[in-house]
Design a protein around this motif. Structure first.
Motif, PDB file in Angstrom:
ATOM      1  N   ILE A  83       0.851  -1.182   0.000  1.00 36.49           N
ATOM      2  CA  ILE A  83       0.000   0.000   0.000  1.00 36.49           C
ATOM      3  C   ILE A  83       0.891   1.239   0.000  1.00 36.49           C
ATOM      4  O   ILE A  83       1.992   1.229   0.539  1.00 36.49           O
ATOM      5  N   LEU A  84       0.417   2.295  -0.655  1.00 34.57           N
ATOM      6  CA  LEU A  84       1.176   3.534  -0.787  1.00 34.57           C
ATOM      7  C   LEU A  84       0.396   4.692  -0.196  1.00 34.57           C
ATOM      8  O   LEU A  84      -0.840   4.705  -0.229  1.00 34.57           O
ATOM      9  N   ARG A  85       1.131   5.661   0.299  1.00 38.27           N
ATOM     10  CA  ARG A  85       0.536   6.878   0.812  1.00 38.27           C
ATOM     11  C   ARG A  85       0.269   7.812  -0.365  1.00 38.27           C
ATOM     12  O   ARG A  85       1.139   8.006  -1.212  1.00 38.27           O
ATOM     13  N   ALA A  86      -0.933   8.390  -0.447  1.00 39.50           N
ATOM     14  CA  ALA A  86      -1.239   9.376  -1.483  1.00 39.50           C
ATOM     15  C   ALA A  86      -0.510  10.672  -1.137  1.00 39.50           C
ATOM     16  O   ALA A  86      -0.555  11.116   0.010  1.00 39.50           O
ATOM     17  N   GLN A  87       0.161  11.245  -2.110  1.00 38.16           N
ATOM     18  CA  GLN A  87       0.863  12.501  -1.882  1.00 38.16           C
ATOM     19  C   GLN A  87      -0.151  13.622  -1.688  1.00 38.16           C
ATOM     20  O   GLN A  87      -1.262  13.562  -2.214  1.00 38.16           O
ATOM     21  N   ARG A 106     -10.831  12.713   1.957  1.00 35.42           N
ATOM     22  CA  ARG A 106      -9.764  12.648   0.958  1.00 35.42           C
ATOM     23  C   ARG A 106      -8.949  11.380   1.179  1.00 35.42           C
ATOM     24  O   ARG A 106      -8.605  11.037   2.298  1.00 35.42           O
ATOM     25  N   GLU A 107      -8.666  10.717   0.085  1.00 41.47           N
ATOM     26  CA  GLU A 107      -7.851   9.494   0.121  1.00 41.47           C
ATOM     27  C   GLU A 107      -6.453   9.817   0.649  1.00 41.47           C
ATOM     28  O   GLU A 107      -5.823  10.779   0.222  1.00 41.47           O
ATOM     29  N   ALA A 108      -5.996   9.013   1.591  1.00 41.35           N
ATOM     30  CA  ALA A 108      -4.652   9.177   2.130  1.00 41.35           C
ATOM     31  C   ALA A 108      -3.746   7.994   1.770  1.00 41.35           C
ATOM     32  O   ALA A 108      -2.535   8.141   1.738  1.00 41.35           O
ATOM     33  N   TRP A 109      -4.348   6.831   1.529  1.00 38.03           N
ATOM     34  CA  TRP A 109      -3.597   5.614   1.191  1.00 38.03           C
ATOM     35  C   TRP A 109      -4.322   4.906   0.056  1.00 38.03           C
ATOM     36  O   TRP A 109      -5.539   5.037  -0.083  1.00 38.03           O
ATOM     37  N   TYR A 110      -3.579   4.120  -0.734  1.00 39.02           N
ATOM     38  CA  TYR A 110      -4.225   3.291  -1.747  1.00 39.02           C
ATOM     39  C   TYR A 110      -3.474   1.969  -1.874  1.00 39.02           C
ATOM     40  O   TYR A 110      -2.295   1.865  -1.545  1.00 39.02           O
ATOM     41  N   CYS A 111      -4.206   0.974  -2.318  1.00 40.68           N
ATOM     42  CA  CYS A 111      -3.721  -0.403  -2.341  1.00 40.68           C
ATOM     43  C   CYS A 111      -3.212  -0.770  -3.734  1.00 40.68           C
ATOM     44  O   CYS A 111      -3.907  -0.552  -4.723  1.00 40.68           O
ATOM     45  N   LEU A 112      -2.013  -1.320  -3.798  1.00 45.21           N
ATOM     46  CA  LEU A 112      -1.468  -1.835  -5.051  1.00 45.21           C
ATOM     47  C   LEU A 112      -1.169  -3.332  -4.934  1.00 45.21           C
ATOM     48  O   LEU A 112      -0.359  -3.867  -5.671  1.00 45.21           O
ATOM     49  N   CYS A 162      -4.954  -3.826  -7.267  1.00 43.13           N
ATOM     50  CA  CYS A 162      -6.185  -3.330  -6.651  1.00 43.13           C
ATOM     51  C   CYS A 162      -6.447  -1.862  -7.003  1.00 43.13           C
ATOM     52  O   CYS A 162      -7.507  -1.521  -7.497  1.00 43.13           O
ATOM     53  N   ASN A 163      -5.512  -0.977  -6.700  1.00 41.68           N
ATOM     54  CA  ASN A 163      -5.615   0.470  -6.939  1.00 41.68           C
ATOM     55  C   ASN A 163      -6.843   1.097  -6.281  1.00 41.68           C
ATOM     56  O   ASN A 163      -7.368   2.093  -6.738  1.00 41.68           O
ATOM     57  N   GLU A 164      -7.307   0.495  -5.211  1.00 43.64           N
ATOM     58  CA  GLU A 164      -8.483   1.001  -4.506  1.00 43.64           C
ATOM     59  C   GLU A 164      -8.055   1.897  -3.341  1.00 43.64           C
ATOM     60  O   GLU A 164      -7.061   1.626  -2.679  1.00 43.64           O
ATOM     61  N   PRO A 165      -8.800   2.970  -3.095  1.00 38.27           N
ATOM     62  CA  PRO A 165      -8.485   3.810  -1.930  1.00 38.27           C
ATOM     63  C   PRO A 165      -8.663   3.035  -0.632  1.00 38.27           C
ATOM     64  O   PRO A 165      -9.517   2.153  -0.526  1.00 38.27           O
ATOM     65  N   LEU A 166      -7.829   3.369   0.349  1.00 32.39           N
ATOM     66  CA  LEU A 166      -7.925   2.791   1.686  1.00 32.39           C
ATOM     67  C   LEU A 166      -8.309   3.904   2.650  1.00 32.39           C
ATOM     68  O   LEU A 166      -7.773   5.011   2.577  1.00 32.39           O
ATOM     69  N   LEU A 167      -9.231   3.600   3.554  1.00 33.24           N
ATOM     70  CA  LEU A 167      -9.702   4.597   4.509  1.00 33.24           C
ATOM     71  C   LEU A 167      -9.340   4.205   5.923  1.00 33.24           C
ATOM     72  O   LEU A 167      -9.407   3.027   6.282  1.00 33.24           O
ATOM     73  N   THR A 168      -8.988   5.198   6.711  1.00 29.68           N
ATOM     74  CA  THR A 168      -8.713   4.947   8.123  1.00 29.68           C
ATOM     75  C   THR A 168     -10.030   4.658   8.838  1.00 29.68           C
ATOM     76  O   THR A 168     -11.120   4.887   8.301  1.00 29.68           O
ATOM     77  N   ALA A 207      -6.472   0.794  11.475  1.00 23.57           N
ATOM     78  CA  ALA A 207      -6.729  -0.156  10.396  1.00 23.57           C
ATOM     79  C   ALA A 207      -7.145   0.631   9.166  1.00 23.57           C
ATOM     80  O   ALA A 207      -7.829   1.648   9.274  1.00 23.57           O
ATOM     81  N   LEU A 208      -6.707   0.164   8.002  1.00 18.35           N
ATOM     82  CA  LEU A 208      -7.098   0.773   6.740  1.00 18.35           C
ATOM     83  C   LEU A 208      -8.060  -0.170   6.033  1.00 18.35           C
ATOM     84  O   LEU A 208      -7.760  -1.340   5.818  1.00 18.35           O
ATOM     85  N   TYR A 209      -9.236   0.359   5.690  1.00 18.81           N
ATOM     86  CA  TYR A 209     -10.285  -0.430   5.044  1.00 18.81           C
ATOM     87  C   TYR A 209     -10.374  -0.078   3.565  1.00 18.81           C
ATOM     88  O   TYR A 209     -10.275   1.093   3.196  1.00 18.81           O
ATOM     89  N   HIS A 210     -10.608  -1.074   2.726  1.00 15.14           N
ATOM     90  CA  HIS A 210     -10.822  -0.828   1.305  1.00 15.14           C
ATOM     91  C   HIS A 210     -12.141  -0.077   1.128  1.00 15.14           C
ATOM     92  O   HIS A 210     -13.131  -0.363   1.815  1.00 15.14           O
ATOM     93  N   PHE A 211     -12.146   0.861   0.191  1.00 13.96           N
ATOM     94  CA  PHE A 211     -13.319   1.699  -0.046  1.00 13.96           C
ATOM     95  C   PHE A 211     -14.531   0.844  -0.432  1.00 13.96           C
ATOM     96  O   PHE A 211     -15.661   1.150  -0.037  1.00 13.96           O
ATOM     97  N   SER A 212     -14.319  -0.242  -1.174  1.00 10.30           N
ATOM     98  CA  SER A 212     -15.438  -1.104  -1.579  1.00 10.30           C
ATOM     99  C   SER A 212     -16.143  -1.702  -0.362  1.00 10.30           C
ATOM    100  O   SER A 212     -17.371  -1.870  -0.371  1.00 10.30           O
ATOM    101  N   ASP A 213     -15.399  -2.014   0.693  1.00 10.29           N
ATOM    102  CA  ASP A 213     -16.020  -2.543   1.911  1.00 10.29           C
ATOM    103  C   ASP A 213     -16.839  -1.467   2.616  1.00 10.29           C
ATOM    104  O   ASP A 213     -17.893  -1.760   3.183  1.00 10.29           O
ATOM    105  N   VAL A 214     -16.361  -0.226   2.573  1.00 10.12           N
ATOM    106  CA  VAL A 214     -17.115   0.869   3.178  1.00 10.12           C
ATOM    107  C   VAL A 214     -18.402   1.106   2.392  1.00 10.12           C
ATOM    108  O   VAL A 214     -19.475   1.273   2.981  1.00 10.12           O
ATOM    109  N   VAL A 215     -18.313   1.076   1.062  1.00 11.14           N
ATOM    110  CA  VAL A 215     -19.490   1.259   0.223  1.00 11.14           C
ATOM    111  C   VAL A 215     -20.501   0.128   0.473  1.00 11.14           C
ATOM    112  O   VAL A 215     -21.697   0.378   0.602  1.00 11.14           O
ATOM    113  N   ALA A 216     -20.018  -1.113   0.557  1.00 12.75           N
ATOM    114  CA  ALA A 216     -20.909  -2.253   0.810  1.00 12.75           C
ATOM    115  C   ALA A 216     -21.612  -2.107   2.156  1.00 12.75           C
ATOM    116  O   ALA A 216     -22.820  -2.385   2.273  1.00 12.75           O
ATOM    117  N   GLU A 217     -20.894  -1.647   3.187  1.00 10.64           N
ATOM    118  CA  GLU A 217     -21.491  -1.450   4.506  1.00 10.64           C
ATOM    119  C   GLU A 217     -22.537  -0.327   4.454  1.00 10.64           C
ATOM    120  O   GLU A 217     -23.585  -0.419   5.076  1.00 10.64           O
TER     121      GLU A 217
END
Length: 125
Positions: free
Chosen positions: A29-33, A48-54, A62-68, A109-119
């Motif tokens: 995972i990478l930190r968004a600049q 705002r996205e702070a991390w994303y998954c590769l 994956c390239n999906e945003p990760l949320l705190t 913990a960093l959660y994938h955005f798709s899991d947040v959307v599903a919830e």
């Protein structure tokens, strides 16, 4: 002869870089600049996205945003310390992050955005 001065900002910046390096090495995972992060909107809230998954979860990068935890709770309208995503499809990434409210580095913990959307969709019915 004077020795170099080490400031608190230097220590924090070093720690943040170590965390980012470990996150890439261990989890891909990478930190968004600053300024490059996507704006993630769900319902009437946005963060705002702070991390994303590769990482490759079996379907390519994956390239999906990760949320705190705090960001996920904000998008879901939860302001308690409860777990925002009780059963994520993609395992959350455990990481240590700087919490300005506490003024220290704390486990998060960093959660994938798709899991947040599903919830969110589950809560909407």
């Amino acid at each position: 002869m004077s020795s170099p001065t080490l400031t608190l900002n230097d220590l924090i910046a070093t720690k943040l870089q170590e965390i980012a390096d470990d996150a890439w090495w261990d989890h891909r995972i990478l930190r968004a600049q600053d300024g490059n992060g996507r704006v993630l909107q769900l319902g009437t809230a946005a963060v705002r996205e702070a991390w994303y998954c590769l990482a490759d979860h079996g379907h390519g990068l994956c390239n999906e945003p990760l949320l705190t935890h705090r960001q996920a709770s904000t998008l879901l309208g939860m302001y308690a310390d409860d777990e925002p995503i009780p059963a994520p499809q993609i395992k959350p990434v455990e990481i240590e992050l700087l919490d300005p409210a506490v003024g220290a580095f704390v486990p998060d913990a960093l959660y994938h955005f798709s899991d947040v959307v599903a919830e969110f969709q589950k809560a909407q019915g």
